[in-house]
Design a protein around this motif. Sequence first.
Motif, PDB file in Angstrom:
ATOM      1  N   LYS A 289       0.843  -1.213   0.000  1.00 55.13           N
ATOM      2  CA  LYS A 289       0.000   0.000   0.000  1.00 55.13           C
ATOM      3  C   LYS A 289       0.874   1.256   0.000  1.00 55.13           C
ATOM      4  N   THR A 290       1.956   1.224   0.763  1.00 56.07           N
ATOM      5  CA  THR A 290       2.835   2.397   0.838  1.00 56.07           C
ATOM      6  C   THR A 290       3.526   2.636  -0.505  1.00 56.07           C
ATOM      7  N   ILE A 291       3.968   1.570  -1.143  1.00 52.87           N
ATOM      8  CA  ILE A 291       4.614   1.723  -2.453  1.00 52.87           C
ATOM      9  C   ILE A 291       3.640   2.394  -3.422  1.00 52.87           C
ATOM     10  N   GLN A 292       2.378   1.961  -3.361  1.00 55.71           N
ATOM     11  CA  GLN A 292       1.354   2.539  -4.233  1.00 55.71           C
ATOM     12  C   GLN A 292       1.090   4.005  -3.890  1.00 55.71           C
ATOM     13  N   GLN A 293       0.813   4.255  -2.611  1.00 54.39           N
ATOM     14  CA  GLN A 293       0.428   5.610  -2.189  1.00 54.39           C
ATOM     15  C   GLN A 293       1.536   6.626  -2.449  1.00 54.39           C
ATOM     16  N   ASP A 294       2.755   6.229  -2.231  1.00 56.82           N
ATOM     17  CA  ASP A 294       3.868   7.182  -2.329  1.00 56.82           C
ATOM     18  C   ASP A 294       4.541   7.178  -3.702  1.00 56.82           C
ATOM     19  N   ASN A 295       3.938   6.505  -4.665  1.00 59.89           N
ATOM     20  CA  ASN A 295       4.474   6.516  -6.031  1.00 59.89           C
ATOM     21  C   ASN A 295       5.933   6.070  -6.104  1.00 59.89           C
ATOM     22  N   ILE A 296       6.251   5.058  -5.340  1.00 59.32           N
ATOM     23  CA  ILE A 296       7.645   4.625  -5.187  1.00 59.32           C
ATOM     24  C   ILE A 296       8.191   4.041  -6.499  1.00 59.32           C
ATOM     25  N   ILE A 297       7.308   3.434  -7.279  1.00 59.15           N
ATOM     26  CA  ILE A 297       7.815   2.784  -8.501  1.00 59.15           C
ATOM     27  C   ILE A 297       8.232   3.837  -9.529  1.00 59.15           C
ATOM     28  N   ALA A 298       7.482   4.937  -9.584  1.00 62.70           N
ATOM     29  CA  ALA A 298       7.879   6.026 -10.497  1.00 62.70           C
ATOM     30  C   ALA A 298       9.238   6.577 -10.070  1.00 62.70           C
ATOM     31  N   ASN A 299       9.433   6.728  -8.758  1.00 63.60           N
ATOM     32  CA  ASN A 299      10.732   7.220  -8.256  1.00 63.60           C
ATOM     33  C   ASN A 299      11.859   6.249  -8.622  1.00 63.60           C
TER      34      ASN A 299
END
Length: 390
Positions: A289-299
Motif C-alpha cells: 500500500k505504501t509503495i502505491q500511495q507514495d508513487n515509489i515505482i515512479a521514483n
Amino acid sequence: MANSLMTTYAPLPITFTKGEGVFLWDNNGKRYLDAVAGVAVCSLGHAHPAVAEAIAEQANTLIHTSNLYQIEHQVELGDKLCALSGLDKVFFSNSGAEANEAAIKLARLYGKQQGIERPNIIVTRGSFHGRTLATLSATGNRKVQAGFSPLVDGFVRVNYNDIEAIKSVAKSNSDVVAILVEPVQGEGGVIVPDTDYLKQLRDICDANDWLLMLDEIQTGIGRTGQWFAFQHSDIKPDVMTLAKALGNGVPIGACLASGKAASIFTPGTHGSTFGGNPLATRAALTVLKTIQQDNIIANTKTMGEYFLAEFSTKLSAIDHVKEIRGVGLMIGIELTHDCGELVAKASEQGLLINVTAANTIRLLPPLLINKEQADEVINIVSDLVISSTA
Ligand SMILES: Cc1ncc(COP(=O)(O)O)c(C=O)c1O
C-alpha cells in the motif's frame, strides 16, 4: 572476535543500532548511506513509519495463529499480489529459498499430472535460487553447491540468455516440465538479458507445455521500475516467486501461480507453520500500500535512469570499467578486475555497497532514495572505481 555464531558469514566489523530512511547508524554513532538495503530487502528504507506502526499494532493484536484457520491479512495480501501481477493464486512462505522450493515442488507435481515420472526443470548458469538443498541444486554457482553432494536431481542447466540452448534441450529431453529463471540475474552480477528473452521463454514454454517460472525474489516488488520485472515484457509467467522486499525486513516469501499451475497444490501437498502469519502478512500489505500511495515505482524508474546516466558520464571512459548496467534501482558496475576490497573502502566513507560475482559493484538502494542521496552514492562510488587497481 570469537563468538558463539557458526561461521557461515564473514561480516564486516560494523554493528548497526539504528536506521531511518536510507541511513543507518552504527554503535559509535557513525552514519552510513545504505545502498545495499539488506540486499534488496528494505526498499522503503529503515524504520519506515507506516510499516513500523502496522507491525507494532499487529504485534499488540495477534502475531500468529496457524494455517489451520483463516488469516485475515493473508487473504487480503494474496488478493493484492494477484491483482498487481495478474496471477491467480498464492502460497506464502518465510523466505526466498522456501518460495522457490514451493515452485520446484509445484513443477514436479505438474509433471506427474502429465505422466512424467522424473520431471526436469531447466535452470541457468550464474543463477542464484537459495541455500536449501533443492534450491542450491537449482543454483548455477559451484561455490554454493560445493560439499553438498549428492545434489537434488532433475535440473538441466543452460547458459543464461541463450534461447538456442533451450530449444536444443526441448528436442532431446522429453522430461522437461518447466523453466526456472531470474528476469535479471542478481547474485550472478546484475546480468540483464536481451529485451525479448522472457517473451522467447514464454513462447518455448507454450509450445512445449512447460511452466515458465520466474524467480522475482530480487527483481520483484518494484526494484526494476515495475511491480515485477516480467511487466517490462508483454508476457505473464505461470509461476513467480517473491520474498526480500515483500516485508521490508519482516521475513515473508510467496509463490504465485496462474492458469493451469494455480490448482496443482491441494490440501496436504505443501505447508509451513509460519508462512503467511498475521504479523508478516500485515507488514507486507502495508509495504504494498505504501509503495502505491507514495508513487515509489515512479521514483525507482527516475532514479534508476539518473544513476545509469551519471555513472555512464563519469565512468564509461575509464579503461578498467567493463560495463555499467542495470534496470531500475538494480545497478551493476563491472570492472576488469576483482574489487571486493571496495566494500570496506566505501564503508570507511559512510557508504554501504555490495560486490558480487567478484568484479561487479552492485547497488540496491532503498527505492525511495532522492537525488541528493543518489549524488552522494554516485560521487563516492565513482571516486572509488576510478582509483581502483587490480
Ligand atoms: C534471485 C534470488 N532467489 C532466491 C534467493 C534466496 O532468498 P532467501 O535468502 O530469502 O532464501 C535470493 C537471495 O539472494 C535471490 O536473490
